[in-house]
Write a protein that holds these residues in place. Structure first.
Motif, short mmCIF file in Angstrom:
data_model
loop_
_atom_site.label_atom_id
_atom_site.label_comp_id
_atom_site.label_asym_id
_atom_site.label_seq_id
_atom_site.Cartn_x
_atom_site.Cartn_y
_atom_site.Cartn_z
N ARG A 108 2.19 10.18 -3.79
CA ARG A 108 1.14 9.68 -2.91
C ARG A 108 0.30 8.65 -3.65
N PRO A 109 0.00 7.52 -3.03
CA PRO A 109 -0.84 6.51 -3.70
C PRO A 109 -2.29 6.98 -3.80
N ALA A 110 -2.97 6.53 -4.82
CA ALA A 110 -4.40 6.80 -4.94
C ALA A 110 -5.15 6.11 -3.80
N ASP A 111 -6.34 6.59 -3.51
CA ASP A 111 -7.09 6.10 -2.35
C ASP A 111 -7.42 4.61 -2.43
N ASP A 112 -7.61 4.09 -3.65
CA ASP A 112 -8.02 2.70 -3.77
C ASP A 112 -6.86 1.73 -3.98
N VAL A 113 -5.63 2.22 -3.86
CA VAL A 113 -4.47 1.33 -3.98
C VAL A 113 -4.39 0.46 -2.73
N PRO A 114 -4.27 -0.86 -2.88
CA PRO A 114 -4.23 -1.74 -1.70
C PRO A 114 -2.99 -1.47 -0.85
N LEU A 321 -0.91 -3.13 -8.09
CA LEU A 321 0.18 -3.12 -7.13
C LEU A 321 -0.22 -2.45 -5.83
N CYS A 322 0.30 -2.97 -4.73
CA CYS A 322 0.05 -2.40 -3.41
C CYS A 322 0.99 -1.21 -3.18
N THR A 323 0.77 -0.49 -2.11
CA THR A 323 1.53 0.73 -1.83
C THR A 323 3.03 0.47 -1.70
N GLY A 324 3.41 -0.70 -1.22
CA GLY A 324 4.82 -0.98 -1.01
C GLY A 324 5.55 -1.48 -2.23
N ASP A 325 4.83 -1.73 -3.34
CA ASP A 325 5.45 -2.30 -4.54
C ASP A 325 5.43 -1.36 -5.73
N MET A 326 4.78 -0.21 -5.59
CA MET A 326 4.70 0.74 -6.69
C MET A 326 6.02 1.48 -6.89
N GLY A 327 6.23 1.94 -8.12
CA GLY A 327 7.40 2.74 -8.43
C GLY A 327 7.32 4.12 -7.79
N PHE A 328 8.46 4.79 -7.74
CA PHE A 328 8.62 6.07 -7.06
C PHE A 328 7.61 7.13 -7.53
N SER A 329 7.42 7.24 -8.84
CA SER A 329 6.58 8.31 -9.40
C SER A 329 5.12 7.92 -9.56
N ALA A 330 4.79 6.67 -9.32
CA ALA A 330 3.44 6.17 -9.63
C ALA A 330 2.43 6.53 -8.55
N ARG A 331 1.22 6.79 -9.00
CA ARG A 331 0.07 7.00 -8.11
C ARG A 331 -0.80 5.74 -8.07
N ARG A 332 -0.86 5.05 -9.20
CA ARG A 332 -1.54 3.76 -9.30
C ARG A 332 -0.87 2.96 -10.41
N THR A 333 -0.68 1.66 -10.20
CA THR A 333 0.02 0.84 -11.19
C THR A 333 -0.67 -0.51 -11.37
N TYR A 334 -0.77 -0.92 -12.64
CA TYR A 334 -1.15 -2.29 -12.98
C TYR A 334 0.08 -2.97 -13.57
#
Length: 424
Positions: A108-114, A321-334
């Motif tokens: 699940r993405p973090a709340d502030d992930v675009p 990274l936005c929700t559609g570009d993050m890796g499978f296991s990531a919650r938030r990514t730079y």
């Protein structure tokens, strides 16, 4: 892996989070599978209690010499035993199916992930350095590199496409980059150098999220091991199936390893040069923390990766990274993106991610808070510090000179025997 209890409590929120990752609603299916598992488990416990009670009565009937009651009770216990075996298998199957469904779902993405569908909707956080103004037409890294010892033709003859041979000063430059990055992260940033296996078993890749979904991206050996796609896999699995004291965090480890990727689905992408290879070197950073530390640790890890680019005098930018570009296991990514003059754009050279407890649940990696008995799942983070091949590409392009030579950044010169430039 997701916590089914949270899905039961907030099914709409879970489906909304999955929708951001491009996944259709799953909550009700998961809740139904969990209900089957819980029902079978509950019924199994009831029958086990009943069987234990009747087993005690068998002893009394035998002691009293009541043969009829003894035989009747024994028959009932045998029947209950058969029912227990059936329910045990039903509960096991239900749990297996539930876990298979959970294992296939991204974090699940973090709340502030675009919110966004692809890399075009990522957000720039900051940048450093200005792209160089060349007084000549800059060549791409292949043209520059081939003058210095880069050979794709002979590599292809022995290994096929997406391999390279580096010779002479270029080979030394690659080695220098890896050593410089490793020394920086261990001596200045507090990461512990670790030498790890380059082959792992299924469960290690399951723990970090590459299996089962991304098997086609990996290389498998004939004895059912896998070549590591990144040192994240062995470094993170160092804490699998274990419970750690709260005081031991953060745990920071790093390794310089070859990485092996099949690049399935990348046909036609970056076919020229060193950008997308089947084999490459990378310095990986892994942090293990408590939930309270993980967000701050992600910021720190990203800055540790940025430090490499600054020392190499390479312009870059940091992208959330936005929700559609993050890796499978990531919650938030730079993502760190370095400037590539020949392409007139920035290209990814590092990703730094926090996974929350997603990987920890898959690995059963936990910690115990001071003064508490029940352990909780810890948090894992990983990042590139950096991909050596892409750093080499960036140096060849950004520090090339009009005469075909390449200037060596000051930070690398001690690793190059004091050489300030390599000549064609």
């Amino acid at each position: 892996m997701h916590d089914i209890r949270l899905i039961r409590d907030e099914p709409a929120a879970f489906d909304a989070a999955m929708a951001l990752r491009g996944v259709e609603p799953q909550a009700q299916r998961l809740i139904d599978l969990d209900a089957r598992r819980r029902e079978a488990t509950s019924r199994l416990q009831e029958i086990e209690t009943e069987r234990n009670s009747k087993s005690k009565e068998i002893g009394k009937a035998k002691a009293q010499g009541d043969e009829d009651r003894f035989n009747a009770l024994r028959s009932e216990v045998e029947s209950l035993k058969s029912e227990m075996e059936r329910l045990t298998e039903e509960a096991r199957t239900a749990e297996e199916v539930l876990n298979q469904h959970l294992a296939a779902l991204p974090n699940r993405p973090a709340d502030d992930v675009p919110e966004g569908k692809d890399e075009s909707e990522n957000e720039e956080v900051r940048g450093w350095g200005e792209p160089r103004e060349f007084e000549f037409e800059p060549a791409d890294h292949v043209t520059v590199g081939e003058r210095l010892g880069l050979d794709f033709e002979r590599a292809a003859a022995m290994s096929g496409a997406r391999f390279a041979v580096l010779q002479g000063p270029l080979a030394r430059l690659e080695r220098a980059l890896g050593q410089f990055m490793l020394d920086l992260q261990t001596t200045e940033n507090g990461y512990r150098e670790t030498s790890v296996p380059y082959m792992v078993r299924d469960e290690a890749l399951f723990g970090t999220g590459q299996l089962p979904k991304f098997a086609e991206d990996l290389f498998r050996t004939t004895d059912d091991r896998w070549l590591i796609p990144t040192a994240e896999v062995p470094l993170t699995n160092l804490v699998r199936d274990s419970i750690h004291a709260e005081a031991s965090f953060p745990i920071r480890t790093t390794a310089l390893t070859p990485c092996f990727r099949s690049e399935a689905g990348s046909a036609g992408r970056d076919t020229r040069g060193l950008i997308r290879m089947h084999q490459f070197l990378k310095v990986e950073l892994v942090s293990i923390t408590t939930p309270e530390q993980s967000e701050e640790e992600l910021e720190r890890m990203t800055q540790c990766a940025e430090m490499v680019l600054r020392r190499l005098e390479l312009p870059y930018r940091v992208m959330k990274l936005c929700t559609g570009d993050m890796g499978f296991s990531a919650r938030r990514t730079y993502d760190l993106e370095v400037w590539m003059p020949s392409q007139d754009t920035y290209r990814e050279i590092s990703s730094c991610s926090t996974c929350g407890d997603f990987q920890a649940r898959r690995m059963n990696a936990r910690y115990r808070k001071e003064g508490e008995k029940k352990p909780d799942f810890l948090h894992t983070l990983n990042g590139s510090g950096l991909a050596v091949g892409r750093a080499l590409v960036a140096i060849l392009e950004n520090h090339q000179q009009a005469d075909g030579s390449v200037r060596i950044p000051e930070a690398l010169q001690p690793y190059m025997g004091g050489v300030e430039a390599i000549q064609p």
